[in-house]
Scaffold this active site. Structure first.
Site, PDB file in Angstrom:
ATOM      1  N   HIS A  96       0.814  -1.213   0.000  1.00  0.00           N
ATOM      2  CA  HIS A  96       0.000   0.000   0.000  1.00  0.00           C
ATOM      3  C   HIS A  96       0.846   1.262   0.000  1.00  0.00           C
ATOM      4  CE1 HIS A  96       1.151  -0.462   4.182  1.00  0.00           C
ATOM      5  NE2 HIS A  96       0.822   0.810   4.376  1.00  0.00           N
ATOM      6  N   ASP A  98       0.310   4.979   1.899  1.00  0.00           N
ATOM      7  CA  ASP A  98      -0.476   5.327   3.083  1.00  0.00           C
ATOM      8  C   ASP A  98      -1.633   6.268   2.776  1.00  0.00           C
ATOM      9  OD1 ASP A  98       1.081   3.878   4.898  1.00  0.00           O
ATOM     10  OD2 ASP A  98       2.471   5.545   5.173  1.00  0.00           O
ATOM     11  N   HIS A 252       4.693   0.226   0.257  1.00  0.00           N
ATOM     12  CA  HIS A 252       5.406  -0.588   1.242  1.00  0.00           C
ATOM     13  C   HIS A 252       4.495  -1.660   1.827  1.00  0.00           C
ATOM     14  CE1 HIS A 252       3.672   2.820   3.446  1.00  0.00           C
ATOM     15  NE2 HIS A 252       3.582   2.017   4.486  1.00  0.00           N
ATOM     16  N   ARG A 267       5.121   6.066  14.583  1.00  0.00           N
ATOM     17  CA  ARG A 267       5.008   6.656  13.239  1.00  0.00           C
ATOM     18  C   ARG A 267       4.499   8.093  13.301  1.00  0.00           C
ATOM     19  NH1 ARG A 267       0.970   4.037   8.922  1.00  0.00           N
ATOM     20  NH2 ARG A 267      -0.503   5.402   9.966  1.00  0.00           N
TER      21      ARG A 267
HETATM   22  C1  SIN Z   1       2.901   1.106   7.813  1.00  0.00           C
HETATM   23  O1  SIN Z   1       2.360   0.582   6.857  1.00  0.00           O
HETATM   24  O2  SIN Z   1       2.866   2.312   7.994  1.00  0.00           O
HETATM   25  C2  SIN Z   1       3.624   0.243   8.822  1.00  0.00           C
HETATM   26  C3  SIN Z   1       4.848  -0.359   8.265  1.00  0.00           C
HETATM   27  C4  SIN Z   1       5.563  -1.228   9.257  1.00  0.00           C
HETATM   28  O3  SIN Z   1       5.108  -1.365  10.403  1.00  0.00           O
HETATM   29  O4  SIN Z   1       6.589  -1.791   8.898  1.00  0.00           O
END
Ligand code: SIN
Length: 276
Positions: A96, A98, A252, A267
């Site tokens: 995805h 974000d 990612h 995050r």
């Molecule tokens: C995310 O998709 O923001 C999380 C990625 C992760 O936890 O590695």
């Protein structure tokens, strides 16, 4: 700063920088340039508390408040992503970009490792400019004027009952409503000028003016094409590692292989502009 590429496609590890101490406008401009070039940057052994992380993030834009993680019981500028033993679902487990259900999705995110498992829990990244560049001229022409509807119906809301399956909690109250936006299938990166594919498995539902059924074949093909191995890199976390990804040019995926261990990440997302 030392720059070490992580793969032939995307991602570079940046050495020689203590972000909490060294960040300033000049350093941020250098990082912005490297981000446009490499798509995702990794910094190891960073001492960053939440305020430091937000201060670093603000050099790249306002902090984005995630509407679904904003449950009212913590700092809305921070999302703590917890993977606890027994979780059957995790945040970001499919490929995805974000938060693309928003009219202006975040330009990037800074993810900091607080607690990492003894094995697993890596994050994969894929370059969406390489994915676009490798398409045929015929496909590029087909995509030129296509737009795609993005919705958070699949990854949020009470109907998915995600809070029962994972430690990272999202809004599941009865006032929750889905958010939907329409974006071009191909966007142009504002810093590099490169064209990037902009569809993803978590949010993209159908092409504008097409039914879900009609969209399925081409949309699924494009979403899968976008993470062919030659467009990717894989990052192995350690405590105090930080990844800063460009949400306009990469996708990612968090690998769901931590088994009985914990993984805790902090995050901060940076606000972006309209997708053009
Ligand atoms: C995310 O998709 O923001 C999380 C990625 C992760 O936890 O590695």
């Amino acid at each position: 700063m030392q720059v070490k590429r992580l793969s032939g496609a995307v991602g570079a590890e940046i050495g020689g920088l203590d972000l909490a101490r060294d960040i300033n406008q000049g350093v941020a401009a250098d990082i912005r340039g490297l981000l446009a070039e490499h798509g995702v940057l990794f910094f190891r052994d960073q001492e960053l508390d939440a305020e430091d992380q937000k201060r670093v993030a603000r050099h790249f834009g306002d902090i984005f408040i995630h509407p679904n993680f904003n449950t009212g019981d913590h700092d809305p500028e921070i999302v703590t992503i917890v993977r606890a033993p027994g979780d059957t679902r995790i945040v970001g487990e499919e490929w995805h970009t974000d938060t693309t259900m928003m009219p202006e999705p975040p330009m990037g995110a800074l993810l900091y490792a607080l607690e990492t498992p003894p094995f697993g829990g890596d994050t994969l990244f894929a370059s969406q400019w390489l994915a676009y560049d490798a398409l045929s001229d015929g496909m590029k022409a087909t995509l030129a004027n296509l737009r795609c509807v993005h919705s958070d119906m699949k990854v949020a809301g009470p109907h998915n009952r995600l809070n029962a399956k994972r430690a990272t909690v999202i809004r599941e109250d009865e006032n929750w409503r889905p958010t939907e936006s329409v974006h071009p299938v191909v966007r142009t990166h504002p810093d590099s000028g490169k064209k990037c594919l902009f569809v993803n498995h978590s949010y993209s539902t159908r092409f504008e003016g097409w039914t879900v059924e009609e969209s399925k074949g081409l949309l699924n093909w494009l979403m899968d094409w976008g993470h062919r191995p030659e467009f990717t890199c894989r990052f192995q976390w350690a405590p105090k590692s930080l990844a800063f990804w460009d949400n306009r040019s990469t996708k990612h995926l968090a690998v769901h292989d931590v088994h009985d261990h914990r993984r805790v990440m902090r995050r901060v997302q940076v606000a972006g502009g309209p997708v053009v």
